[in-house]
Design a protein around this motif. Structure first.
Motif, mmCIF file in Angstrom:
data_model
loop_
_atom_site.group_PDB
_atom_site.id
_atom_site.type_symbol
_atom_site.label_atom_id
_atom_site.label_comp_id
_atom_site.label_asym_id
_atom_site.label_seq_id
_atom_site.Cartn_x
_atom_site.Cartn_y
_atom_site.Cartn_z
ATOM 1 N N VAL A 241 -1.972 -24.642 0.869
ATOM 2 C CA VAL A 241 -2.763 -25.776 0.327
ATOM 3 C C VAL A 241 -2.074 -27.111 0.602
ATOM 4 C CG1 VAL A 241 -3.985 -24.509 -1.492
ATOM 5 C CG2 VAL A 241 -1.849 -25.629 -2.041
ATOM 6 N N LYS A 242 -0.744 -27.059 0.757
ATOM 7 C CA LYS A 242 -0.018 -28.304 1.060
ATOM 8 C C LYS A 242 0.082 -28.536 2.561
ATOM 9 C CE LYS A 242 2.951 -27.679 -2.930
ATOM 10 N NZ LYS A 242 4.235 -27.048 -3.209
ATOM 11 N N PHE A 243 -0.507 -27.675 3.353
ATOM 12 C CA PHE A 243 -0.463 -27.756 4.822
ATOM 13 C C PHE A 243 0.976 -27.807 5.332
ATOM 14 C CE2 PHE A 243 -4.738 -29.217 3.822
ATOM 15 C CZ PHE A 243 -5.480 -28.427 4.681
ATOM 16 N N GLU A 244 1.842 -27.011 4.702
ATOM 17 C CA GLU A 244 3.210 -26.939 5.217
ATOM 18 C C GLU A 244 3.175 -26.216 6.566
ATOM 19 O OE1 GLU A 244 5.433 -26.846 0.864
ATOM 20 O OE2 GLU A 244 5.463 -25.042 2.103
ATOM 21 N N ALA A 245 3.900 -26.774 7.529
ATOM 22 C CA ALA A 245 3.849 -26.190 8.873
ATOM 23 C C ALA A 245 5.256 -26.076 9.435
ATOM 24 C CB ALA A 245 2.980 -27.052 9.768
ATOM 25 N N LYS A 246 5.377 -25.302 10.507
ATOM 26 C CA LYS A 246 6.709 -25.170 11.105
ATOM 27 C C LYS A 246 6.761 -25.925 12.431
ATOM 28 C CE LYS A 246 5.695 -20.526 12.861
ATOM 29 N NZ LYS A 246 6.092 -19.137 12.906
ATOM 30 N N GLU A 247 7.909 -25.922 13.054
ATOM 31 C CA GLU A 247 8.049 -26.623 14.333
ATOM 32 C C GLU A 247 7.335 -25.809 15.413
ATOM 33 O OE1 GLU A 247 12.077 -27.673 15.224
ATOM 34 O OE2 GLU A 247 12.147 -29.158 13.621
ATOM 35 N N LYS A 248 6.043 -26.002 15.450
ATOM 36 C CA LYS A 248 5.224 -25.219 16.386
ATOM 37 C C LYS A 248 4.076 -26.082 16.896
ATOM 38 C CE LYS A 248 1.909 -21.947 15.312
ATOM 39 N NZ LYS A 248 1.401 -20.772 14.617
ATOM 40 N N ALA A 249 3.835 -26.010 18.197
ATOM 41 C CA ALA A 249 2.696 -26.727 18.782
ATOM 42 C C ALA A 249 1.731 -25.705 19.362
ATOM 43 C CB ALA A 249 3.175 -27.663 19.881
ATOM 44 N N LEU A 250 0.476 -26.024 19.216
ATOM 45 C CA LEU A 250 -0.569 -25.134 19.697
ATOM 46 C C LEU A 250 -1.343 -25.854 20.795
ATOM 47 C CD1 LEU A 250 -1.181 -22.423 18.416
ATOM 48 C CD2 LEU A 250 -2.955 -23.524 17.074
ATOM 49 N N ILE A 251 -1.427 -25.229 21.953
ATOM 50 C CA ILE A 251 -2.218 -25.838 23.038
ATOM 51 C C ILE A 251 -3.493 -25.017 23.171
ATOM 52 C CG2 ILE A 251 -2.239 -26.520 25.456
ATOM 53 C CD1 ILE A 251 0.782 -26.777 25.344
ATOM 54 N N ILE A 252 -4.580 -25.631 22.779
ATOM 55 C CA ILE A 252 -5.872 -24.941 22.714
ATOM 56 C C ILE A 252 -6.745 -25.544 23.814
ATOM 57 C CG2 ILE A 252 -7.853 -24.456 21.222
ATOM 58 C CD1 ILE A 252 -5.901 -25.333 18.850
ATOM 59 N N TYR A 253 -7.250 -24.726 24.709
ATOM 60 C CA TYR A 253 -7.950 -25.319 25.853
ATOM 61 C C TYR A 253 -8.940 -24.346 26.467
ATOM 62 C CZ TYR A 253 -5.080 -22.313 28.749
ATOM 63 O OH TYR A 253 -4.504 -21.205 29.309
ATOM 64 N N ASP A 254 -9.772 -24.884 27.334
ATOM 65 C CA ASP A 254 -10.519 -24.046 28.273
ATOM 66 C C ASP A 254 -10.434 -24.740 29.627
ATOM 67 O OD1 ASP A 254 -11.954 -21.955 29.317
ATOM 68 O OD2 ASP A 254 -13.322 -21.862 27.611
ATOM 69 N N THR A 255 -10.811 -24.040 30.640
ATOM 70 C CA THR A 255 -10.616 -24.592 31.981
ATOM 71 C C THR A 255 -11.760 -24.155 32.883
ATOM 72 O OG1 THR A 255 -8.840 -24.937 33.604
ATOM 73 C CG2 THR A 255 -9.212 -22.659 32.859
ATOM 74 N N MET A 256 -12.114 -25.023 33.839
ATOM 75 C CA MET A 256 -13.237 -24.686 34.725
ATOM 76 C C MET A 256 -12.711 -24.141 36.049
ATOM 77 S SD MET A 256 -16.372 -27.109 36.010
ATOM 78 C CE MET A 256 -16.529 -27.992 34.500
ATOM 79 N N TRP A 257 -11.858 -24.963 36.723
ATOM 80 C CA TRP A 257 -11.279 -24.547 38.017
ATOM 81 C C TRP A 257 -9.754 -24.549 37.958
ATOM 82 C CZ3 TRP A 257 -14.535 -22.034 40.798
ATOM 83 C CH2 TRP A 257 -15.883 -22.354 40.746
ATOM 84 N N GLY A 258 -9.216 -24.469 36.769
ATOM 85 C CA GLY A 258 -7.762 -24.311 36.634
ATOM 86 C C GLY A 258 -6.990 -25.608 36.440
ATOM 87 N N SER A 259 -7.626 -26.788 36.585
ATOM 88 C CA SER A 259 -6.875 -28.046 36.492
ATOM 89 C C SER A 259 -6.409 -28.315 35.062
ATOM 90 C CB SER A 259 -7.748 -29.212 36.974
ATOM 91 O OG SER A 259 -8.080 -29.018 38.325
ATOM 92 N N THR A 260 -7.306 -28.143 34.102
ATOM 93 C CA THR A 260 -6.928 -28.379 32.696
ATOM 94 C C THR A 260 -5.843 -27.386 32.284
ATOM 95 O OG1 THR A 260 -9.116 -29.267 32.208
ATOM 96 C CG2 THR A 260 -7.824 -28.535 30.323
ATOM 97 N N GLU A 261 -5.923 -26.192 32.824
ATOM 98 C CA GLU A 261 -4.893 -25.191 32.502
ATOM 99 C C GLU A 261 -3.526 -25.604 33.053
ATOM 100 O OE1 GLU A 261 -5.274 -20.969 33.860
ATOM 101 O OE2 GLU A 261 -5.062 -20.660 31.695
ATOM 102 N N LYS A 262 -3.522 -26.208 34.239
ATOM 103 C CA LYS A 262 -2.243 -26.692 34.807
ATOM 104 C C LYS A 262 -1.642 -27.743 33.878
ATOM 105 C CE LYS A 262 -3.155 -26.181 39.776
ATOM 106 N NZ LYS A 262 -2.155 -25.211 40.163
ATOM 107 N N MET A 263 -2.484 -28.630 33.385
ATOM 108 C CA MET A 263 -2.001 -29.671 32.468
ATOM 109 C C MET A 263 -1.452 -29.026 31.185
ATOM 110 S SD MET A 263 -5.166 -32.334 32.942
ATOM 111 C CE MET A 263 -4.514 -33.634 31.917
ATOM 112 N N ALA A 264 -2.190 -28.022 30.687
ATOM 113 C CA ALA A 264 -1.772 -27.330 29.459
ATOM 114 C C ALA A 264 -0.397 -26.706 29.646
ATOM 115 C CB ALA A 264 -2.801 -26.256 29.097
#
Ligand code: FEO
Length: 393
Positions: A241-264
């Motif tokens: 409820v306090k939105f306590e979080a850890k040192e973690k990043a989430l990369i959430i994506y989709d890709t059409m021809w792989g370019s966005t995935e390369k960036m991710a």
């Protein structure tokens, strides 16, 4: 599997839904249960029912204990149909039973079932005398719907918490210690993230109210009953409820021809090189339910989408609609993606993140067609900056 005794004269008589895989948009790979509880005292009370197709299961378990026409009270903690769906049929068997519900639940029952049932409304602090024990009711609006309430038996020290503390987990075992914290915890976290994350205010209030009660068993309406790990699950709820979080990043994506995935991947590399945990989640492959569980304890969410028809990829738009509704807070947001002749996806992502209440790192990162080597280096550098920001928080 028959009825299961929680304590003397208190039984689980619910149903196990082994095969449900989608619970109003929530993917449930382990199924679920609809828990109903029968208290046999001088008066007999049934707390909640089950989803309508499971009515026979409920009745069979009740019949192991008493004939259903002996039920005096049908306590309806929550209107939603996974709990009230069998109410009309059980009421036909329990002809003399009075329904006990909150005022808001009463209105909803009338809309759903259109029956002239004997119904007694209760509010916080009201009690119901069953003979040897008195039940107390506590309204917990928005945990999960406005009508929601919980039922407490002080002499048994049991809190019948309805949706709160639930898990979508079908198992032949009924208690937490029989299943194990390692299995239940991720399910409880997934449930919290996908069902009630946006209701953190009312849940905090409920937790504070529950703290005042002597409880050695929490009996929710889904999943296993807590009798061993109560302290641990209450602590987990306080942290959520306090939105306590850890040192973690989430990369959430989709890709059409792989370019966005390369960036991710370049961003992920930058984050990982700084020693911060990173998870890459392609929306098409993973699905929103699991992603939301990962969002729960992540300090940063980086959302990537190629531009299609001047906007977001449909899977990204679908995910953000769900994400926004669940309102995760206290997170750093980034928008990125590739485009062809005209951008649009990243701008739309920023709007959605801001509407959610996420602090967005601007400007967004977007490159046409295929990102060049130097551009991927810029993505990596951004990943490093995000990692540094995560560590500072
Ligand atoms: Fe399990 Fe809100 O119903």
């Amino acid at each position: 599997m028959g009825k299961v005794a929680l304590k003397k004269d208190i039984y689980w008589v619910g149903a196990i839904d082994w095969n449900i895989r989608n619970f109003h948009g929530y993917t449930t790979p382990r199924g679920s249960t609809y828990n109903a509880y029968l208290i046999v005292d001088e008066k007999v009370a049934l707390i909640d029912t089950v989803k309508a197709p499971f009515f026979e299961e409920l009745v069979e378990r009740i019949q192991e204990i008493i004939p259903p026409d002996k039920i005096d009270y049908l306590i309806t903690n929550h209107l939603e149909l996974d709990h009230s769906g069998s109410l009309p049929k059980i009421k036909e068997l329990a002809k003399n039973a009075t329904i006990i519900a909150s005022e808001r639940c009463k209105g909803g029952l009338a809309r759903y079932f259109k029956k002239e049932w004997p119904l007694h409304t209760v509010k916080t602090g009201d009690t119901l005398d069953l003979g040897k024990r008195k039940l107390t009711f506590v309204e917990v609006p928005m945990v999960h719907w406005p009508d929601s309430m919980v039922t407490y038996s002080p002499s048994d020290k049991i809190l019948f918490s309805n949706d709160a503390f639930g898990q979508h987990l079908a198992t032949s075992k009924r208690f937490d210690d029989e299943v194990g914290w390692e299995i239940i915890y991720p399910e409880a976290a997934t449930y919290y993230a996908n069902i009630v994350m946006h209701l953190s205010g009312p849940i905090l209030k409920t937790l504070d109210q529950a703290k005042e009660l002597a409880v050695d068993m929490i009996a929710p309406s889904h999943g296993v009953i807590w009798r061993t790990n109560i302290e641990k699950i209450v602590k987990a709820y306080y942290s959520w409820v306090k939105f306590e979080a850890k040192e973690k990043a989430l990369i959430i994506y989709d890709t059409m021809w792989g370019s966005t995935e390369k960036m991710a991947k370049a961003m992920g590399e930058g984050i990982a090189e700084e020693g911060v945990e990173v998870r890459m989640m392609n929306i098409t492959q993973t699905g929103r339910t699991e992603i939301m569980r990962e969002v729960l304890d992540a300090k940063a969410v980086l959302i990537g989408s190629p531009t299609i028809n001047n906007g977001m990829f449909p899977t990204v738009a679908d995910f953000l609609c769900y994400f926004k509704g669940l309102r995760p807070q206290k997170k750093i947001g980034v928008a990125f993606g590739s485009y062809g002749w005209a951008g649009g996806a990243t701008k739309a992502i920023i709007e959605e993140l801001k509407a959610t209440g996420i602090e967005v790192v601007e400007p967004e990162v977007k490159y046409p067609y295929l990102p060049e080597r130097e551009e991927l280096e810029q993505c990596k550098a951004l990943g490093k900056r995000i990692a540094a920001q995560i560590k500072k928080q």
